[in-house]
Design an enzyme around this catalytic site. Structure first.
Site, short mmCIF file in Angstrom:
data_model
loop_
_atom_site.label_atom_id
_atom_site.label_comp_id
_atom_site.label_asym_id
_atom_site.label_seq_id
_atom_site.Cartn_x
_atom_site.Cartn_y
_atom_site.Cartn_z
N CYS A 16 32.79 45.09 42.93
CA CYS A 16 34.34 44.92 42.31
C CYS A 16 34.44 43.85 41.36
CB CYS A 16 35.36 44.59 43.52
SG CYS A 16 35.09 42.93 44.32
N CYS A 90 35.89 48.11 38.92
CA CYS A 90 35.54 47.58 38.02
C CYS A 90 35.23 48.26 36.85
CB CYS A 90 34.23 46.83 38.57
SG CYS A 90 33.07 47.91 38.85
N CYS A 94 30.00 48.68 35.28
CA CYS A 94 28.96 48.75 36.11
C CYS A 94 27.93 49.74 35.18
CB CYS A 94 29.09 49.66 37.40
SG CYS A 94 27.96 49.81 38.57
#
Length: 142
Positions: A16, A90, A94
């Site tokens: 996150c 997020c 990533c």
């Protein structure tokens, strides 16, 4: 002959933004519920200085102490070392590597919330982690 790239056990990375709430709760539940059968990591794309105190309190209510946890920065190495990568708000921060399983869990953000608002998020995460354990155990031949 076994593949040297194969790990002894499956691994999951929870991501996150601040690694101070949702990913910390998910990692703690997976560690608590799966024991040493699944390797667990958590990280954040912009980690906070400390875990959200309301999250620490909510987890303590269910007997899991995460007060000593420290938010960690998301690295490409952590993603590469994981079989399953679960993001929680997020977005595109990533890194993507082929061959990994990517899941995005839409969950409310506990940032700035009191413990009363964190409890339903905690309970939703626990339910999702329990389901995840069932899926990993069913799919993993190791």
């Amino acid at each position: 002959m076994s593949d040297p790239q194969k790990r002894e056990k499956p691994s999951v990375l929870f991501v996150c933004v601040h690694n101070a709430g949702r990913s910390q709760m998910a990692a703690a539940f997976l560690t608590h519920l799966a024991g040493d059968h699944i390797e667990v990591r958590s990280a954040g794309s912009a980690p906070a200085e400390h875990v959200n105190p309301a999250v620490v309190e909510a987890m303590a209510e269910v007997g899991i102490d995460i007060a000593a946890e420290i938010p960690k920065v998301l690295t490409a190495e952590a993603v590469q070392a994981s079989d399953v990568v679960i993001t929680m708000g997020c977005g595109d921060a990533c890194p993507y590597f082929p061959g990994k399983t990517y899941l995005d869990w839409k969950l409310d953000d506990p940032a700035g919330q009191g413990v009363a608002a964190v409890r339903p998020i905690r309970d939703e995460i626990r339910a999702r982690v329990q389901s995840l354990i069932g899926e990993i155990v069913a799919e993993d031949p190791r």
